[in-house]
Scaffold this motif. Structure first.
Motif, PDB file in Angstrom:
ATOM      1  N   ALA A   1      44.469  49.207  49.364  1.00 59.34           N
ATOM      2  CA  ALA A   1      44.728  50.540  48.823  1.00 59.34           C
ATOM      3  C   ALA A   1      45.691  51.364  49.678  1.00 59.34           C
ATOM      4  N   CYS A   2      45.707  51.129  50.994  1.00 60.54           N
ATOM      5  CA  CYS A   2      46.538  51.918  51.909  1.00 60.54           C
ATOM      6  C   CYS A   2      48.009  51.758  51.560  1.00 60.54           C
ATOM      7  N   ILE A   3      48.708  52.890  51.435  1.00 57.72           N
ATOM      8  CA  ILE A   3      50.135  52.859  51.127  1.00 57.72           C
ATOM      9  C   ILE A   3      50.985  53.103  52.374  1.00 57.72           C
ATOM     10  N   ASP A   4      50.347  53.102  53.529  1.00 52.60           N
ATOM     11  CA  ASP A   4      51.050  53.223  54.801  1.00 52.60           C
ATOM     12  C   ASP A   4      51.833  54.529  54.926  1.00 52.60           C
ATOM     13  N   CYS A   5      51.270  55.602  54.421  1.00 53.98           N
ATOM     14  CA  CYS A   5      51.958  56.886  54.509  1.00 53.98           C
ATOM     15  C   CYS A   5      51.842  57.493  55.907  1.00 53.98           C
ATOM     16  N   GLY A   6      50.766  57.148  56.631  1.00 54.74           N
ATOM     17  CA  GLY A   6      50.578  57.638  57.987  1.00 54.74           C
ATOM     18  C   GLY A   6      50.053  59.062  58.090  1.00 54.74           C
ATOM     19  N   ALA A   7      49.735  59.689  56.974  1.00 51.94           N
ATOM     20  CA  ALA A   7      49.255  61.074  57.002  1.00 51.94           C
ATOM     21  C   ALA A   7      47.971  61.226  57.803  1.00 51.94           C
ATOM     22  N   CYS A   8      47.178  60.181  57.857  1.00 50.20           N
ATOM     23  CA  CYS A   8      45.883  60.224  58.531  1.00 50.20           C
ATOM     24  C   CYS A   8      45.997  60.180  60.058  1.00 50.20           C
ATOM     25  N   VAL A   9      47.032  59.553  60.550  1.00 52.67           N
ATOM     26  CA  VAL A   9      47.146  59.292  61.994  1.00 52.67           C
ATOM     27  C   VAL A   9      47.068  60.560  62.846  1.00 52.67           C
ATOM     28  N   PRO A  10      47.864  61.587  62.576  1.00 56.83           N
ATOM     29  CA  PRO A  10      47.803  62.767  63.448  1.00 56.83           C
ATOM     30  C   PRO A  10      46.516  63.573  63.321  1.00 56.83           C
ATOM     31  N   LEU A  11      45.749  63.334  62.278  1.00 56.13           N
ATOM     32  CA  LEU A  11      44.508  64.083  62.099  1.00 56.13           C
ATOM     33  C   LEU A  11      43.322  63.465  62.819  1.00 56.13           C
ATOM     34  N   CYS A  12      43.476  62.273  63.336  1.00 54.08           N
ATOM     35  CA  CYS A  12      42.368  61.632  64.044  1.00 54.08           C
ATOM     36  C   CYS A  12      42.349  62.121  65.494  1.00 54.08           C
ATOM     37  N   PRO A  13      41.330  62.891  65.871  1.00 49.52           N
ATOM     38  CA  PRO A  13      41.297  63.476  67.209  1.00 49.52           C
ATOM     39  C   PRO A  13      40.926  62.491  68.319  1.00 49.52           C
ATOM     40  N   VAL A  14      40.575  61.249  67.947  1.00 47.20           N
ATOM     41  CA  VAL A  14      40.222  60.256  68.963  1.00 47.20           C
ATOM     42  C   VAL A  14      41.175  59.056  68.948  1.00 47.20           C
ATOM     43  N   ALA A  15      42.315  59.222  68.309  1.00 49.41           N
ATOM     44  CA  ALA A  15      43.351  58.181  68.256  1.00 49.41           C
ATOM     45  C   ALA A  15      42.796  56.840  67.803  1.00 49.41           C
ATOM     46  N   ALA A  16      41.998  56.855  66.743  1.00 48.24           N
ATOM     47  CA  ALA A  16      41.364  55.631  66.246  1.00 48.24           C
ATOM     48  C   ALA A  16      42.186  54.911  65.191  1.00 48.24           C
ATOM     49  N   ILE A  17      43.232  55.530  64.671  1.00 51.23           N
ATOM     50  CA  ILE A  17      43.998  54.926  63.579  1.00 51.23           C
ATOM     51  C   ILE A  17      45.356  54.473  64.087  1.00 51.23           C
ATOM     52  N   SER A  18      45.671  53.220  63.794  1.00 48.41           N
ATOM     53  CA  SER A  18      46.950  52.642  64.197  1.00 48.41           C
ATOM     54  C   SER A  18      47.532  51.845  63.039  1.00 48.41           C
ATOM     55  N   GLU A  19      48.845  51.723  63.035  1.00 44.73           N
ATOM     56  CA  GLU A  19      49.469  50.806  62.089  1.00 44.73           C
ATOM     57  C   GLU A  19      49.148  49.392  62.548  1.00 44.73           C
ATOM     58  N   ASP A  20      48.855  48.503  61.627  1.00 42.85           N
ATOM     59  CA  ASP A  20      48.426  47.165  62.039  1.00 42.85           C
ATOM     60  C   ASP A  20      49.463  46.428  62.874  1.00 42.85           C
TER      61      ASP A  20
END
Length: 103
Positions: free
Chosen positions: A39-58
């Motif tokens: 489902a992920c379209i790789d927009c990256g909108a979520c990355v800056p909102l994660c305050p613990v740096a848990a989201i990365s591009e694969d």
């Protein structure tokens, strides 16, 4: 390539990220959230909102974190979608402060 939620989410579950996802690709259990790679379209909108740096591009994962690609794919397909912000877990604020201190 899709984004992946890594070990930093475990025990925190800040869900600011889910509020900006245009395709509702986040799924969750009692401990954390996962991203559905289909489902992920790789927009990256979520990355800056994660305050613990848990989201990365694969593609940006280090070798020791590659397992999270499969973990996200497996878990997301079996769990309900998370579309709304939820309360973080006790202790999550301490993790946020710890990550901010490393920046």
């Amino acid at each position: 390539m899709p984004h992946v939620v890594t070990e930093n989410c475990t025990g925190c579950r800040f869900t600011d990220c889910v509020t900006v996802c245009p395709v509702s690709c986040f799924h969750g259990d009692d401990d954390r959230v996962y991203i559905d790679p289909v489902a992920c379209i790789d927009c990256g909108a979520c990355v800056p909102l994660c305050p613990v740096a848990a989201i990365s591009e694969d593609l940006n994962l280090t070798d020791d974190r590659l397992e999270w690609i499969e973990i996200n794919a497996d878990k997301a397909s079996a769990l309900p979608v998370v579309r709304e912000k939820q309360a973080p877990f006790p202790g999550a604020e301490a993790r946020r402060a710890s990550v901010a201190g490393r920046a």
